[in-house]
Design an enzyme around this catalytic site. Structure first.
Site, PDB file in Angstrom:
ATOM      1  N   ASP A 142       0.841  -1.204   0.000  1.00 54.06           N
ATOM      2  CA  ASP A 142       0.000   0.000   0.000  1.00 54.06           C
ATOM      3  C   ASP A 142       0.874   1.251   0.000  1.00 54.06           C
ATOM      4  O   ASP A 142       2.054   1.229  -0.411  1.00 54.06           O
ATOM      5  CB  ASP A 142      -0.963  -0.077   1.201  1.00 54.06           C
ATOM      6  CG  ASP A 142      -2.281   0.633   0.945  1.00 54.06           C
ATOM      7  OD1 ASP A 142      -2.311   1.862   1.082  1.00 54.06           O
ATOM      8  OD2 ASP A 142      -3.274  -0.042   0.598  1.00 54.06           O
ATOM      9  N   ASP A 143       0.322   2.329   0.480  1.00 52.45           N
ATOM     10  CA  ASP A 143       0.913   3.663   0.470  1.00 52.45           C
ATOM     11  C   ASP A 143       2.314   3.676   1.103  1.00 52.45           C
ATOM     12  O   ASP A 143       2.594   2.889   2.000  1.00 52.45           O
ATOM     13  CB  ASP A 143      -0.033   4.563   1.285  1.00 52.45           C
ATOM     14  CG  ASP A 143       0.130   6.028   0.972  1.00 52.45           C
ATOM     15  OD1 ASP A 143       1.093   6.387   0.296  1.00 52.45           O
ATOM     16  OD2 ASP A 143      -0.736   6.798   1.416  1.00 52.45           O
ATOM     17  N   ARG A 197      -6.526  16.162   3.670  1.00 48.34           N
ATOM     18  CA  ARG A 197      -5.440  15.197   3.893  1.00 48.34           C
ATOM     19  C   ARG A 197      -4.148  15.750   3.275  1.00 48.34           C
ATOM     20  O   ARG A 197      -3.376  15.016   2.659  1.00 48.34           O
ATOM     21  CB  ARG A 197      -5.784  13.828   3.305  1.00 48.34           C
ATOM     22  CG  ARG A 197      -5.082  12.673   4.001  1.00 48.34           C
ATOM     23  CD  ARG A 197      -5.125  11.384   3.190  1.00 48.34           C
ATOM     24  NE  ARG A 197      -4.703  10.242   3.987  1.00 48.34           N
ATOM     25  CZ  ARG A 197      -4.182   9.143   3.502  1.00 48.34           C
ATOM     26  NH1 ARG A 197      -4.019   9.001   2.209  1.00 48.34           N
ATOM     27  NH2 ARG A 197      -3.824   8.168   4.289  1.00 48.34           N
ATOM     28  N   LYS A 253      -3.879  -0.884  -6.855  1.00 42.28           N
ATOM     29  CA  LYS A 253      -4.952  -0.379  -5.996  1.00 42.28           C
ATOM     30  C   LYS A 253      -4.979   1.123  -6.248  1.00 42.28           C
ATOM     31  O   LYS A 253      -4.063   1.836  -5.835  1.00 42.28           O
ATOM     32  CB  LYS A 253      -4.671  -0.682  -4.529  1.00 42.28           C
ATOM     33  CG  LYS A 253      -5.679  -0.029  -3.585  1.00 42.28           C
ATOM     34  CD  LYS A 253      -5.419  -0.396  -2.139  1.00 42.28           C
ATOM     35  CE  LYS A 253      -6.346   0.379  -1.217  1.00 42.28           C
ATOM     36  NZ  LYS A 253      -6.105   0.038   0.191  1.00 42.28           N
ATOM     37  N   TRP A 254      -5.982   1.590  -6.961  1.00 40.52           N
ATOM     38  CA  TRP A 254      -6.069   2.991  -7.404  1.00 40.52           C
ATOM     39  C   TRP A 254      -6.933   3.744  -6.398  1.00 40.52           C
ATOM     40  O   TRP A 254      -8.134   3.542  -6.333  1.00 40.52           O
ATOM     41  CB  TRP A 254      -6.688   3.033  -8.799  1.00 40.52           C
ATOM     42  CG  TRP A 254      -6.784   4.379  -9.420  1.00 40.52           C
ATOM     43  CD1 TRP A 254      -7.377   5.494  -8.891  1.00 40.52           C
ATOM     44  CD2 TRP A 254      -6.295   4.780 -10.712  1.00 40.52           C
ATOM     45  NE1 TRP A 254      -7.283   6.549  -9.761  1.00 40.52           N
ATOM     46  CE2 TRP A 254      -6.624   6.147 -10.892  1.00 40.52           C
ATOM     47  CE3 TRP A 254      -5.617   4.121 -11.737  1.00 40.52           C
ATOM     48  CZ2 TRP A 254      -6.301   6.851 -12.049  1.00 40.52           C
ATOM     49  CZ3 TRP A 254      -5.300   4.830 -12.891  1.00 40.52           C
ATOM     50  CH2 TRP A 254      -5.634   6.174 -13.044  1.00 40.52           C
ATOM     51  N   ASP A 255      -6.269   4.594  -5.637  1.00 37.40           N
ATOM     52  CA  ASP A 255      -6.944   5.295  -4.538  1.00 37.40           C
ATOM     53  C   ASP A 255      -7.263   6.730  -4.943  1.00 37.40           C
ATOM     54  O   ASP A 255      -6.698   7.272  -5.914  1.00 37.40           O
ATOM     55  CB  ASP A 255      -6.011   5.279  -3.313  1.00 37.40           C
ATOM     56  CG  ASP A 255      -6.749   5.324  -1.986  1.00 37.40           C
ATOM     57  OD1 ASP A 255      -7.933   5.704  -1.974  1.00 37.40           O
ATOM     58  OD2 ASP A 255      -6.118   4.994  -0.960  1.00 37.40           O
ATOM     59  N   MET A 256      -8.152   7.373  -4.219  1.00 36.34           N
ATOM     60  CA  MET A 256      -8.503   8.791  -4.442  1.00 36.34           C
ATOM     61  C   MET A 256      -9.032   9.298  -3.107  1.00 36.34           C
ATOM     62  O   MET A 256     -10.163   9.006  -2.728  1.00 36.34           O
ATOM     63  CB  MET A 256      -9.583   8.877  -5.514  1.00 36.34           C
ATOM     64  CG  MET A 256      -9.895  10.298  -5.919  1.00 36.34           C
ATOM     65  SD  MET A 256     -11.643  10.531  -6.202  1.00 36.34           S
ATOM     66  CE  MET A 256     -11.646  12.090  -7.033  1.00 36.34           C
ATOM     67  N   ASN A 257      -8.180  10.034  -2.392  1.00 33.35           N
ATOM     68  CA  ASN A 257      -8.483  10.277  -0.990  1.00 33.35           C
ATOM     69  C   ASN A 257      -9.092  11.625  -0.654  1.00 33.35           C
ATOM     70  O   ASN A 257      -9.036  12.036   0.508  1.00 33.35           O
ATOM     71  CB  ASN A 257      -7.220  10.048  -0.154  1.00 33.35           C
ATOM     72  CG  ASN A 257      -7.051   8.565   0.123  1.00 33.35           C
ATOM     73  OD1 ASN A 257      -7.929   7.944   0.697  1.00 33.35           O
ATOM     74  ND2 ASN A 257      -5.951   7.991  -0.339  1.00 33.35           N
ATOM     75  N   ASP A 280     -13.124   2.021   4.382  1.00 35.18           N
ATOM     76  CA  ASP A 280     -11.941   1.938   5.242  1.00 35.18           C
ATOM     77  C   ASP A 280     -12.301   1.355   6.598  1.00 35.18           C
ATOM     78  O   ASP A 280     -11.422   1.087   7.409  1.00 35.18           O
ATOM     79  CB  ASP A 280     -11.340   3.335   5.443  1.00 35.18           C
ATOM     80  CG  ASP A 280     -10.443   3.730   4.287  1.00 35.18           C
ATOM     81  OD1 ASP A 280     -10.122   2.858   3.463  1.00 35.18           O
ATOM     82  OD2 ASP A 280     -10.069   4.911   4.208  1.00 35.18           O
TER      83      ASP A 280
END
Ligand code: DGJ
Length: 734
Positions: A367-368, A444, A477-481, A549
């Site tokens: 992950d990140d 964030r 894993k394409w995230d958009m926070n 989450d």
């Protein structure tokens, strides 16, 4: 259409005396009838040339029964006939006061738009009907696709400016749907917020409008673009339910309206809030797909219809493959986030990978934290190069190690975002969406890149293409926070700046499509701080989604109940994580596993903290999951007891061929030493006999074999006594 499906459909139509053509038209009466295995949908031309809705509900078989639209008269000067006529796609013009499907403004300020039938074309399961303004060459093509064997329709519209001057669209919807006239209807819809997505609501529909929408730039956690309407008496497995879902990951809106004339109508498409889409002469705009269906067997029937359709017609590679197989089952995944947050490095990830492989994990996702100066959420986003301190040899060493353990490797990315503290932002501050000389809100600590810009699109495609080409990355894993703010596009002419709302998502889709085309084995997960981007548009381009989450198992039972109203369990990524969880609750490890095993199972725990016993339970559960995975991921889901209304949750999955079924049962809490309720199963063959296996001896029926009739009528009893007690029962047809 696949041959097997054609044969099945033909015999189905024969059995029900349904027509062999999914789209029928009678020229003399100008009526259209669209028929699927579960529903019919009819339209006709009014005497004034307007296209009117006639029928939507259980299948009709006799075209001759269809009357043309009733001709209405004004009821009063305040109640014009137009408000009583269910126009299939009403423009905003004349005396029409309900939610329009299309609203325009011409260059000279003239906003009247009245659409009349011009022509139509039928090609197998596709019907296009062209409407045209009564004066101008402003043309709308209504596209209808019938999925006869799936019981669904897809609608969208193409609006074309055929005039010699610019026209700006102020509202462009995909479809207006009409329920049978009457009142007493009830609306079901999904709401939420971060870490509490897809909460199911049921409420009566009253006069006025209820708006489900996103103004946030992504699908959003707050509402999901799905609705179901029932006649007020539907239940999980009974009653009439009309339902639909939009395929759009940007600003969307579904307006559910009951008019003063006892008519419920649902209009959906692009959100008209802050919407302005200019069309120069000759230009056109296509609206997003709006899928809808009718179920005569309650909310469960509606969900199963959508699940199968998504698996076989929406997901990439999902179309039925020769031999009837569908795209691959989702692997058991490990994700490092909750274990290591930003503190990833080669040594630490290697240790986790070793442990994950021993449990039977098939995909290891880092992950990140692996790139740029990403040691926390204040820096590094946008700098998609491997952090040399954390991975001195690049990612190859870790990936080779993971592959050597027999696992695929996945990588977290958040391409659309940038931290102010990043090389990318220092170099391209203009790439962020912004209104000049106004604050750029950070959430964030990050800002949103203006992906509507082609240079940003090409840059991001290049970065991801390079990562996927350089390394053996099987999965992003394409995230958009965060959601949009200050959605300005200052480089465009003022009149064109609001195209951003549409162009951003088109470019997002284009990147995903191009990546998949260039890297055919690449799989993608859609995550947006949990379930912020789950809809039928993104699902055409990704393989699974992250619903929330919130990985706390008891909360997840409700999130999953809402999620599965609209979306298939196969794409519902679900992790087992450590306790106490984010809400402070601790549930036993088997409860957490059985919760997660109802979707695409993943582990997100810190395996370094697990005891021998934890690992043994996990290995056993993963082995069991692999045995039942096809049933969970491609079978039929029956929600037998809802976590909203019971102190138990029970879900049953029945394999598509009926050979296996699995029951998951959870007791949340118990009082007064009462027994858990009897579980009456569904979807079995009543004449068949099933071998019944209890996961853990909690099944009270001791006979090893039971008939479908007994299981569905007398039911099963399980000894769930403590708080957060759980069990599973597996049935194999003999
Ligand atoms: C939000 C996601 O939902 C989490 O699973 C994790 O990937 C973090 N972002 C990483 O920043």
């Amino acid at each position: 259409m696949h041959r097997a499906a054609v044969v099945a459909l033909t015999s189905l139509f024969t059995a029900l005396s349904l027509p062999a053509q999914s789209i029928q038209y009678i020229e003399s009466r100008k009526v259209w009838l669209l028929t699927t295995s579960q529903s019919s949908y009819a339209m006709g031309l009014g005497a004034d040339g307007s296209l009117r809705h006639l029928y939507w509900g259980a299948p009709l078989w006799r075209l001759d029964d269809l009357q043309g639209p009733a001709e209405r008269r004004d009821v009063s000067s305040f109640d014009p006939r137009q408000m009583l006529e269910n126009e299939e796609f009403p423009g905003w013009g004349g005396p029409r006061y309900y939610e329009p499907a299309l609203k325009i403004v011409r260059e000279n300020g003239n906003r009247d738009l009245v659409l009349k039938y011009a022509s139509h074309r039928i090609q197998q399961d596709d019907l296009d009907i062209v409407l045209k303004d009564i004066r101008d060459e402003i043309e709308v093509t209504l596209h209808y696709r019938v999925y006869p064997e799936y019981g669904l329709l897809r609608r969208h519209a193409t609006v074309r400016n055929g005039t010699a001057t610019p026209v700006t669209l102020e509202s462009a919807q995909s479809a207006a749907w009409y329920l049978p006239p009457g009142d007493g209807y009830q609306l079901s819809y999904l709401t939420g917020r971060w870490a509490a997505e897809t909460q199911l609501n049921h409420e009566p529909i009253h006069e006025g409008a209820k708006v489900l929408e996103s103004r946030k730039g992504h699908t959003s956690h707050n509402f999901n673009p799905w609705f179901a309407i029932d006649a007020g008496d539907a239940a999980e497995e009974s009653g009439r339910v009309w339902f639909g879902a939009l395929g759009w990951s940007g600003n969307w809106r579904i307006t559910v309206e009951q008019t003063p004339y006892r008519q419920v109508r649902v209009t959906g498409g692009f959100n008209s809030f802050d919407f302005a889409y200019p069309l120069k002469p000759g230009e056109s705009l296509e609206t997003p797909p709006f899928y809808a269906g009718y179920s005569g067997s309650g909310f469960g029937g509606a969900s199963r219809t959508l699940h199968r359709f998504e698996r076989e017609r929406i997901l990439p590679g999902g179309s039925v493959l020769p031999g009837g197989a569908t795209s691959r089952l989702r692997p058991v995944l490990y994700n490092s986030w909750e274990a290591t947050t930003f503190n990833v490095d080669e040594a630490g990830q290697t240790v986790l990978a070793d442990k994950a492989a021993r449990l039977g994990v098939e995909m290891f996702v880092m992950d990140d934290g692996w790139f740029g100066a990403r040691n926390n959420d204040r820096a590094g986003l946008g700098d998609w190069f491997v952090n040399p301190r954390k991975f001195p040899q690049g990612l190859k060493g870790l990936i080779d190690h993971v592959n050597g353990l027999g696992m695929d490797f996945g990588l977290w990315v958040e391409p659309e975002m940038v931290n102010a503290n990043s090389d990318l932002y220092r170099k391209h501050p203009d790439w962020v969406m912004n209104f000049p000389d106004r604050p750029r809100s950070e959430l964030r600590n990050q800002m949103v890149l203006n992906l509507a810009r082609d240079d940003v699109k090409e840059y991001l495609f290049g970065v991801l293409d390079k990562l996927a080409g350089e390394y053996n990355v099987r999965y992003f894993k394409w995230d958009m926070n965060r959601a949009f703010s200050e959605p300005g596009w200052p480089e465009m002419a003022p009149a064109d700046q609001r195209k951003l709302w549409v162009q951003y998502d088109r470019n997002l889709y284009e990147i995903l499509d191009r990546l998949r085309a260039r890297h055919p084995k690449l799989e993608i997960e859609s995550c947006s701080g949990g379930g912020g981007r789950v809809d039928l548009g993104i699902l055409q381009r990704v393989d699974e989604v992250w619903p929330s989450d919130n990985t706390e198992a008891f909360d997840r039972l409700r999130i999953q109940e809402g999620f599965t109203q609209a979306y298939a369990p196969k794409i519902m990524s679900a992790w087992v994580t450590d306790v106490p969880n984010m809400n402070g609750r601790s549930t036993p490890l088997d409860f957490r596993f059985l919760t997660a095993m109802q979707g695409a199972l993943g582990i997100g725990a810190n395996l370094n903290k697990w005891t021998e016993r934890d690992s043994a339970i996990a290995a056993g559960m993963i082995a069991l999951y692999k045995r039942i995975r096809p049933t969970v991921q491609t079978g039929n889901l029956y929600r037998l007891a809802s976590p909203r209304t019971n102190d138990v949750t029970v879900n049953q999955y029945v394999a598509a061929d009926g050979a296996q079924a699995v029951v998951f049962a959870f007791r949340h809490s118990q009082q007064y030493n009462t027994a858990a309720p009897t579980i009456r199963l569904r979807g079995l063959d009543e004449r068949a006999v099933y071998r019944v296996t209890s996961l853990d001896g909690k099944l009270l029926e001791k006979q090893p074999q039971l008939s479908g009739a007994y299981l569905m009528r007398a039911g099963l009893n399980v000894n769930l006594r403590g708080d957060f007690d759980s069990t599973a029962v597996i049935l194999e047809r003999q």
